[in-house]
Enzyme design. Structure first.
Site, mmCIF file in Angstrom:
data_model
loop_
_atom_site.group_PDB
_atom_site.id
_atom_site.type_symbol
_atom_site.label_atom_id
_atom_site.label_comp_id
_atom_site.label_asym_id
_atom_site.label_seq_id
_atom_site.Cartn_x
_atom_site.Cartn_y
_atom_site.Cartn_z
ATOM 1 N N LYS A 1 0.838 -1.188 0.000
ATOM 2 C CA LYS A 1 0.000 0.000 0.000
ATOM 3 C C LYS A 1 0.882 1.250 0.000
ATOM 4 O O LYS A 1 1.825 1.361 0.781
ATOM 5 C CB LYS A 1 -0.916 -0.011 1.231
ATOM 6 C CG LYS A 1 -2.077 0.952 1.178
ATOM 7 C CD LYS A 1 -3.059 0.684 2.318
ATOM 8 C CE LYS A 1 -4.311 1.539 2.192
ATOM 9 N NZ LYS A 1 -5.296 1.244 3.251
ATOM 10 N N GLU B 1 -19.456 -4.977 11.076
ATOM 11 C CA GLU B 1 -20.381 -4.097 11.800
ATOM 12 C C GLU B 1 -21.476 -4.870 12.531
ATOM 13 O O GLU B 1 -21.873 -4.500 13.648
ATOM 14 C CB GLU B 1 -20.998 -3.096 10.827
ATOM 15 C CG GLU B 1 -20.021 -2.074 10.260
ATOM 16 C CD GLU B 1 -19.289 -2.551 9.025
ATOM 17 O OE1 GLU B 1 -18.475 -1.786 8.488
ATOM 18 O OE2 GLU B 1 -19.530 -3.703 8.598
ATOM 19 N N ARG C 1 -25.171 -1.056 7.855
ATOM 20 C CA ARG C 1 -24.854 -2.448 7.582
ATOM 21 C C ARG C 1 -25.254 -3.371 8.736
ATOM 22 O O ARG C 1 -25.215 -4.599 8.602
ATOM 23 C CB ARG C 1 -23.357 -2.580 7.290
ATOM 24 C CG ARG C 1 -22.922 -1.811 6.053
ATOM 25 C CD ARG C 1 -21.427 -1.538 6.023
ATOM 26 N NE ARG C 1 -20.607 -2.732 5.933
ATOM 27 C CZ ARG C 1 -20.232 -3.292 4.794
ATOM 28 N NH1 ARG C 1 -20.628 -2.777 3.636
ATOM 29 N NH2 ARG C 1 -19.467 -4.346 4.788
#
Length: 630
Positions: free
Chosen positions: A280, A367, A395
């Site tokens: 990344k 979540e 969610r």
């Protein structure tokens, strides 16, 4: 290469690997320069340059379908599909979207801004392909963080069962926004160090085929040796046990490895998972060395130093204010446990985690689990604080209903990024939480006018023992008010009058209070006196104050930076109807029945008419109605 001249990715077919490497360097430089001006998701995109180029070289978009999970790593895809010329407008009002957008390009086949949706969408496209009898390849690209989401695991299970042709690319950079957590992350860690399993397995199979047949016993033994090899080389073989052909792990920045494996995967029948290791932020030192997610998504920055370009804050961020107040109270109240679904940095919980590591849980991109875990804690007389973004709470709606509200458990929801967030656009605008929480029995919902009231609301929420309680707060920083030294409790369901008025009333809360004050000021210049009320409790309403307002026969305007259907204004309308105030004059301002695209918050508010000028104009038209009835 002139990236602005790219119209589609077909030109990649003719490029050598050396030319692809030069192109990758050009793309990285382009992204670093453009995003330094506009901001954006620089870390994820720098990490997938070679992977994206290789995908477009081997496959034929848009016939073959690329489905980017979360979608914040699609900038390279956008460049290769002819949108480099639009990058000066990235994430700006009416400009290039920071996520895949179907109406931007035929190459964007799936829109997303939340994680863990790509595999389910891909399965739907694969079923459609097979029913129609077409031959395209469906390629979801999912990160190791998104793979921890429950929906992704459900999809893996189904895809492995159905055994349909699909290539899943696992982009493994060991991070989502923050470093990943969980057992599956540990499985991937073992895979990263296991070596090239597929090649060794294939070579053994070729060797066994060369042995002259000496009967069924040797054949069956050889097959068992081949099948058991995976247990020697890869601990757990998670994906193969789910029914996938597992390839990798491979270097996601090496074109030889990428192209060879992608071509092999393209010819392999059934579901294939290609495990690609990427870095990344690769190619830009500040992003590449980031260990906590600061460079996942940024505002503008100085290229040479990596310093962010932003005005000096005059007040703490709302996320910090809330989390640090929880931390302060936790020093005295050992029942407090903080939970976050993979957002410890965004929710500014680093301080809490450092001081109370045993009471801080990052559960990953999960979540639903986070909400029900909080409910479980509450049944044992603990005080769970769930720090969660407004759109991420969507969610876990059933868990809020079924596990928290139905059991009337003392869970404190800190709803971050409530209201318009701007550049991230439709998928991140926190405008639905009032509508989907207000109608739930037992729920208390509130929003402070400033950070001082905010700290008292946090204390109120933690001291409250009547069931679930949620505090909304916006993205960004407070307004710089003086902070009280001692924390107090705010009586549940009480509003406050910020300024008196005789001709009409504005009921509002949070970020739109300043808008209401400005509207009242404009009308005061026309000798129209408007009362401004801080309606800080969205549920329950301050019924005593409302009855007084309607008894005075005053016209009422509600203002909310949230969807109108089912929102705060709807609650006031319902109250008037249920209490037989049939002559009440009520006007609502808020988010209309539409998704709000990306752009600066001020531009978006102007577009939908959620402004002080519009509020003043509408309220002025309401005043004569009151006078005619008098």
């Amino acid at each position: 290469m002139d990236l602005l001249s790219i119209k589609n990715p077909k030109f990649l077919k003719k490029l050598s690997n050396n030319e692809l490497e030069k192109l990758s360097s050009d793309i990285r430089q382009f992204l670093i320069e453009k995003l330094s001006a506009t901001g954006g998701h620089i870390g994820p995109n720098l990490g997938v340059v070679e992977l994206t180029v290789a995908l477009h070289k081997v496959f034929d978009s848009p016939k073959d379908k690329f489905i980017w999970d979360v979608g914040h790593q699609s900038y390279v895809h956008k460049i290769l599909t002819g949108r480099a010329c639009d990058f000066d407008t990235l994430r700006q009002y009416k400009g290039l979207c920071g996520f895949p957008k179907r109406n931007e390009s035929e190459h964007d086949v799936w829109e997303t801004g939340h994680s863990s949706t790509s595999l389910s969408a891909a399965m739907g496209m694969v079923v459609a392909r097979d029913l129609k009898g077409t031959k395209e390849t469906i390629v979801p690209i999912i990160g190791d963080g998104a793979l921890t989401g429950g929906m992704a695991l459900e999809a893996l299970n189904h895809i492995g069962h159905e055994q349909k042709d699909m290539l899943v690319v696992l982009n493994d950079n060991e991070m989502s926004i923050a470093p990943n957590v969980g057992a599956l992350h540990n499985v991937l860690g073992r895979l990263r160090t296991a070596g090239k399993y597929r090649w060794v397995k294939d070579e053994l199979e070729l060797l066994l085929k060369k042995i002259p047949a000496v009967g069924g016993a040797l054949a069956s033994t050889a097959e068992r040796v081949k099948d058991s090899l995976k247990y020697l080389l890869v601990s757990g073989v998670f994906f193969e046990e789910l029914g996938f052909t597992y390839l990798g792990p491979i270097d996601g920045h090496n074109y030889d490895n990428l192209l060879e494996n992608l071509r092999y995967a393209k010819k392999t029948k059934g579901p294939v998972l290609l495990h690609v290791i990427t870095k990344k932020g690769k190619g830009y030192t500040p992003a590449e060395t980031d260990k906590i997610g600061t460079w996942h998504g940024t505002g503008p920055y100085k290229i040479d130093t990596g310093d962010f370009v932003k005005p000096k804050a005059t007040a703490p961020s709302w996320s910090s204010l809330v989390s640090e107040t929880v931390r302060r109270i936790a020093r005295e109240d050992k029942r407090i446990v903080a939970i976050t679904p993979a957002m410890p940095v965004g929710s500014k919980l680093e301080g809490f985690a450092s001081e109370f590591p045993e009471r801080m849980y990052d559960v990953g991109i999960a979540e639903q689990h986070a909400v029900t875990m909080a409910a479980g804690l509450a049944t044992q007389d603990m005080k769970p604080f769930l720090a969660i973004y407004s759109t991420f709470l969507q969610r876990a709606y059933d868990q809020v209903v079924h596990d928290v509200c139905r059991q009337n458990l003392n869970v404190f929801f800190g709803i971050d990024r409530a209201g318009l967030v701007g550049a991230d656009g439709e998928t991140h605008q926190g405008v639905f939480d009032i509508a989907f929480l207000r109608h739930l029995p037992n729920m208390v919902l509130m929003m402070p006018k400033d950070e001082n009231e905010g700290q008292h609301m946090v204390n109120t929420a933690i001291q409250y023992n009547g069931g679930p309680i949620a505090m909304r707060f916006p993205r960004g920083n407070g307004i710089g008010v003086k902070m009280d030294a001692e924390l107090t409790e705010i009586p549940i369901g009480t509003w406050e009058v910020l300024q008196e008025g005789r001709d009409g009333v504005i009921l509002t809360f949070g970020t739109t209070i300043e808008m209401a004050k400005e509207a009242a000021k404009r009308l005061a210049e026309q000798n129209i006196s408007i009362r401004v009320v801080n309606a800080r409790f969205i549920k329950p309403l301050d019924e005593k104050m409302l009855k007084g307002i309607f008894a005075e026969n005053l016209p009422v305007m509600t203002i909310e930076e949230a969807i109108l259907q089912g929102g705060f204004g709807s609650a006031v309308l319902e109250f008037a109807h249920e209490n037989h105030y049939h002559n009440a004059v009520i006007e609502r301002l808020g988010i209309p029945d539409q998704f709000i695209e990306h752009g600066s918050v001020s531009s978006l508010l102007e577009e939908i008419g959620l402004t002080a000028a519009n509020a003043a104009e509408k309220l002025k038209k309401m005043i004569p109605l009151k006078e005619k009835r008098a």
